[in-house]
Design a protein around this motif. Structure first.
Motif, mmCIF file in Angstrom:
data_model
loop_
_atom_site.group_PDB
_atom_site.id
_atom_site.type_symbol
_atom_site.label_atom_id
_atom_site.label_comp_id
_atom_site.label_asym_id
_atom_site.label_seq_id
_atom_site.Cartn_x
_atom_site.Cartn_y
_atom_site.Cartn_z
ATOM 1 N N ALA B 58 21.116 -3.439 38.657
ATOM 2 C CA ALA B 58 21.307 -4.600 37.443
ATOM 3 C C ALA B 58 20.301 -4.416 36.605
ATOM 4 O O ALA B 58 20.208 -5.121 35.252
ATOM 5 N N PHE B 59 18.996 -3.828 37.181
ATOM 6 C CA PHE B 59 18.697 -2.873 35.792
ATOM 7 C C PHE B 59 19.087 -1.690 34.839
ATOM 8 O O PHE B 59 19.635 -2.088 33.580
ATOM 9 N N ALA B 98 23.519 -9.988 31.009
ATOM 10 C CA ALA B 98 24.931 -9.788 31.593
ATOM 11 C C ALA B 98 25.080 -10.824 32.520
ATOM 12 O O ALA B 98 24.035 -12.369 32.875
ATOM 13 N N ILE B 99 26.476 -11.319 32.670
ATOM 14 C CA ILE B 99 27.126 -12.551 33.029
ATOM 15 C C ILE B 99 26.634 -12.024 34.812
ATOM 16 O O ILE B 99 26.756 -11.319 35.592
ATOM 17 N N ALA B 100 26.065 -13.620 35.792
ATOM 18 C CA ALA B 100 25.699 -13.232 36.874
ATOM 19 C C ALA B 100 26.674 -14.301 37.399
ATOM 20 O O ALA B 100 26.351 -15.351 37.417
ATOM 21 N N GLY B 155 12.424 -14.281 28.566
ATOM 22 C CA GLY B 155 12.154 -12.842 29.131
ATOM 23 C C GLY B 155 11.153 -12.843 30.659
ATOM 24 O O GLY B 155 11.099 -13.824 31.115
ATOM 25 N N THR B 190 8.084 -5.421 41.565
ATOM 26 C CA THR B 190 7.609 -7.043 40.305
ATOM 27 C C THR B 190 7.286 -8.105 41.008
ATOM 28 O O THR B 190 6.762 -8.793 40.754
ATOM 29 N N GLY B 193 11.797 -12.103 39.871
ATOM 30 C CA GLY B 193 14.155 -11.759 39.701
ATOM 31 C C GLY B 193 14.204 -12.705 38.561
ATOM 32 O O GLY B 193 13.413 -13.925 38.289
ATOM 33 N N SER B 194 15.451 -12.810 39.051
ATOM 34 C CA SER B 194 16.908 -13.712 38.254
ATOM 35 C C SER B 194 17.254 -13.872 38.997
ATOM 36 O O SER B 194 18.448 -13.727 40.523
ATOM 37 N N SER B 195 18.938 -14.473 38.242
ATOM 38 C CA SER B 195 19.755 -14.779 38.915
ATOM 39 C C SER B 195 20.674 -13.590 39.203
ATOM 40 O O SER B 195 21.232 -13.809 40.440
ATOM 41 N N LEU B 196 20.307 -12.314 38.847
ATOM 42 C CA LEU B 196 21.099 -11.459 38.635
ATOM 43 C C LEU B 196 20.779 -10.055 39.245
ATOM 44 O O LEU B 196 21.441 -9.842 40.097
ATOM 45 N N PRO B 198 16.858 -11.289 42.163
ATOM 46 C CA PRO B 198 16.042 -12.353 42.258
ATOM 47 C C PRO B 198 14.716 -11.015 43.246
ATOM 48 O O PRO B 198 13.630 -11.319 43.136
ATOM 49 N N ASP B 199 14.426 -9.673 42.797
ATOM 50 C CA ASP B 199 14.280 -8.954 43.205
ATOM 51 C C ASP B 199 13.570 -7.611 42.549
ATOM 52 O O ASP B 199 14.713 -6.476 43.168
ATOM 53 N N VAL B 200 13.708 -7.475 41.349
ATOM 54 C CA VAL B 200 13.203 -6.719 40.592
ATOM 55 C C VAL B 200 11.886 -5.402 41.266
ATOM 56 O O VAL B 200 10.932 -5.721 41.062
ATOM 57 N N LEU B 202 11.300 -2.153 39.489
ATOM 58 C CA LEU B 202 11.118 -1.410 37.947
ATOM 59 C C LEU B 202 11.054 0.344 38.044
ATOM 60 O O LEU B 202 11.362 0.572 37.539
#
Lengths: 556, 215
Positions: B58-59, B98-100, B155, B190, B193-196, B198-200, B202
């Motif tokens: 995703a990153f 980006a589009i999830a 953000g 972290t 996360g987000s829709s793209l 969920p568990d970022v 880095l």
């Protein structure tokens, strides 16, 4: 901000565990059930998916009552959402929500069974034995809780609530003025007297059933199709009947506006004397009077006039109806419930209009209609804990509903007494409230005119635009172009399927397409579009679509 | 937005500065004194530039496969071969949303990402004459910020702890100067996360090259 991704603080493992437990707990009523309480203020720490999976049995203003597997409260606590267990083994038990007349009177419940205070005047109660209505003083209001059914509740900003207000200004219709003027003070008085003459309308007594027959016959005399809806309630499997009269809509008969009141009564001598003039012959008389005036009115939507029974026992009649309405997919536009609308100790009486967050738009519409057609002093009160009358079961099923009630309800010295009789009532006040309710109902059901046909072929696609830590939803709509007589289109959105749609375009759309972005990615949106002709007449809504309904069907 | 970004850099720099100057002014002279006494380097300062490849797809989708990274480390030899290290690292990138899931309009917004880390760790080095090879690991305190350039308020930012592991080699050009080539793996979970994604996390892999000043 609502669309920002929020996660519980307890870490990924706790979140995953909560999600798994919630999935299981929402899939079916759990086998080993605990009843617990979650503060609404803590819900922000729960992800949208996890919150949606909660098996909520009652929404209150400050908290939710939920049930689930025994491990769930602990997992929720780990995820930063403390859950207070109220009953570690709730399956098979009967629970009521009890509203006490005064805060200090809740202690009376403690000796009668399991009683837990939830809010200042709201208690959770499970009787040690016997039917609560027969052991709890009449002044206490009851609502039977259904632990096997999850209610619809509002997590965040309610649907239909916008900064500019949810309801557009009403364009006055001369026919509604005429109908409002036909509401008769003397007919209201006569109906209240007739209902009071039954001596008691304590649900399931012969007198109450006779009162039901009286109402049925009145509706039939008005030329309305009428039916009984029989249901059972209480420990002793008593029976009573809702009385349902229907005025079919001229244009969109599958959309329904409900005007209702409960006709049963109670007192400390319920079997023999419970005149219930204010509570609630007054609301019942208003339903009959509105039915009389509108019986021949050409309205676009169907109007149902319903007199519920067994309200005083725990909202049994309205719960029965609302659950069945949900099951059969009845498209209820709004419910106007009148309960105690004639007593006042003020020279300048105020009508209180209670709604839950999802029904705020309906209160706005009621107040706007009242101001336009039948001015009276009224105030909107948003209170999810106002569960004490027949509007509440409709909230539970996700329908928009309001309760119109006299401001002095809490001060009526004859409330649930054998002295609640017609001579204590202010019939001018009763007439004013009836007129306001008629105006609201007629406006909701829309006086019939030849309108453009609703748009067809509405399709919706949505995409989630995301970065690492934030996401927004973008929605695109397209529909078939209307005939040349169509001047443009409006787009309506809601987060609750089937109701609460709010117009989102500020100017009439000239093309049959629309898109918007920066929406909450965790929320599902539902859309309808309407066509507007050159005279400004707006069609009914198109078929509703979910924002991602055509994601798979249309080419990229 | 530019002001916001500048303020963030200044704040990050100010917070990093005390540690950095303590390392330079404190450990540096100590190393110098030590090296003088023993006749062998007892301290080193490295400056490196590198390319960072995020571990999560995703990153990389948002910011590309290679992102520039800058780092500076101070090391002090504790015993033969074993060094204590303290350092500072920054990673900065521009990208696009980006589009999830299903995509049709492919609406896109510009993004900016920056992460600054303070590190403490240990390194073991084998001295093979002009060449030394080393491996090490340590912990990091990381501050990150992602911004949607054209959408104020969207953000995410935060502070998290992570860790890193490294391996590489140094070639001594002079007694006091070496060239370094280093690879490292970092992890910065972290819990957001987000829709793209969920568990970022880095973290990722980085290849860096630079100069090492030895004392």
């Amino acid at each position: 901000m609502a669309w920002k991704n929020r996660r519980p603080r307890g870490g990924a493992a706790a979140v995953a565990a909560v999600a798994v437990l919630l999935v299981f707990s929402s899939a079916a009523p759990p086998e080993d059930t605990v009843l617990f309480r979650i503060e609404r203020a803590d819900l922000d720490r729960l992800s949208a998916d996890a919150a949606a999976g909660l098996f909520v049995v009652q929404e209150l203003q400050t908290c939710l009552l939920a049930s689930g597997p025994a491990a769930l409260p602990g997992e929720l606590a780990e995820a930063g959402v403390p859950a207070v267990v109220l009953d570690g083994k709730a399956e098979g038990k009967i629970y009521f929500l009890v509203r006490t007349p005064r805060p200090e009177e809740g202690d009376i419940l403690v000796g009668l069974g399991t009683a837990v205070p939830l809010e200042e005047r709201v208690w959770l109660f499970s009787p040690a034995s016997g039917d609560p209505r027969e052991i709890i003083p009449p002044a206490f209001r009851l609502k039977r809780l259904d632990l096997d059914r999850s209610v619809v509740w509002s997590r965040g900003a309610p649907a239909g609530e916008t900064a500019a207000g949810a309801v557009e200004a009403i364009v006055p219709d001369p026919r509604i003025f005429e109908w409002v003027a036909r509401v008769s003070n003397s007919r209201l008085t006569e109906t209240i007297q007739s209902l009071q003459n039954f001596q008691t309308r304590y649900a399931s007594t012969a007198a109450c059933e006779n009162a039901g027959t009286f109402l049925y016959n009145r509706f039939v005399q008005l030329g309305l199709a009428c039916e009984y809806e029989t249901f059972t309630f209480s420990w002793a499997q008593r029976q009573s009947r809702n009385i349902i009269a229907t005025l079919p809509g001229k244009a969109v008969p599958n959309r329904v506006v409900i005007v209702c009141a409960h006709y049963d009564s109670i007192s400390d001598e319920p079997e023999t004397l419970a005149p219930g003039a204010d509570d609630n012959a007054s609301g019942t008389a208003a339903v009959l009077e509105i039915a009389r005036v509108l019986a021949a009115a050409p309205l676009d939507y169907t109007v149902k006039f319903i007199c519920f029974s067994a309200e005083e026992w725990g909202l049994y009649g309205s719960s029965f109806y609302a659950q069945r309405a949900k099951s059969r997919g009845e498209r209820i536009v709004g419910v106007i419930n009148m309960d105690m609308i004639s007593y006042t100790d003020s020279d300048d009486p105020l009508l209180e209009v209670y709604v839950n967050p999802a029904s705020r738009w309906l209160a706005d519409q009621y107040l706007e209609a009242a101001e336009t057609y039948a001015p009276l002093a009224a105030s909107k009160i948003t209170d999810s804990s106002a569960t004490w009358s027949d509007h509440s079961p409709f909230w539970d099923q996700g329908f928009a509903a309001l309760c119109a009630i006299e401001e002095s309800a809490g001060r009526n010295p004859y409330y649930h007494e054998t002295t609640d009789t017609l001579d204590k009532l202010n019939m001018n006040y009763c007439t004013s409230v009836t007129r306001a309710s008629l105006a609201s109902a007629a406006d909701l059901a829309r006086p019939h005119v030849v309108r453009p046909a609703p748009p067809t072929g509405l399709q919706a696609r949505s995409e989630i635009i995301s970065s690492l830590f934030a996401a927004v939803k973008s929605v695109s709509l397209a529909w078939d172009a209307g005939p040349a007589s169509v001047a443009g289109y409006n787009v309506y959105r809601t987060t609750t399927s089937g109701g609460g749609h709010v117009k989102i375009n500020s100017r009439l759309l000239s093309e049959p397409r629309f898109s918007e972005t920066m929406l909450d990615p965790a929320t599902t949106y539902f859309y309808e579009v309407t066509a507007v002709d050159g005279q400004g007449l707006e069609s009914d809504g198109s078929d509703e679509v979910r924002d991602d309904q055509n994601n798979d069907a249309l080419p990229n | 937005m530019i002001k916001t970004m500048t303020r963030f850099r200044i704040k990050a720099g100010l917070r990093a500065a005390p540690v950095f100057w303590w390392l330079i002014l404190g450990m540096g002279p100590a190393g110098l004194r030590a090296s003088t006494a023993a006749g062998r380097p007892r301290a080193a300062v490295s400056l490196e530039a590198g390319m960072f490849r995020a571990g999560q797809a995703a990153f990389r989708t948002l910011y590309g496969n290679g992102i520039s990274a800058l780092s500076a480390h101070v090391r002090v030899r504790l015993i033969d071969g074993l060094w204590a290290a303290a350092g500072w690292r920054t990673v900065k990138a521009g990208g696009a949303t980006a589009i999830a899931g299903p995509a049709f309009n492919e609406e896109e917004y510009a993004l900016e990402f920056e992460m600054t880390s303070i590190r403490l760790g240990l390194r073991y080095a084998f001295d093979l004459g002009r060449i030394a090879v080393f491996a090490g690991a340590g912990g990091s305190a990381d501050r990150y910020e992602e911004r949607w350039v054209d959408v104020p308020g969207l953000g995410g930012s935060g502070k998290k702890a992570g860790w890193y592991a490294e391996a590489g080699g140094e070639y001594a050009v002079f007694r006091f100067l070496s060239l370094s080539l280093r690879g490292e793996y970092t992890s910065v979970p972290t819990a957001r996360g987000s829709s793209l994604e969920p568990d970022v996390n880095l973290g990722g892999l980085e290849a860096a090259a630079g100069l090492v000043f030895r004392f």
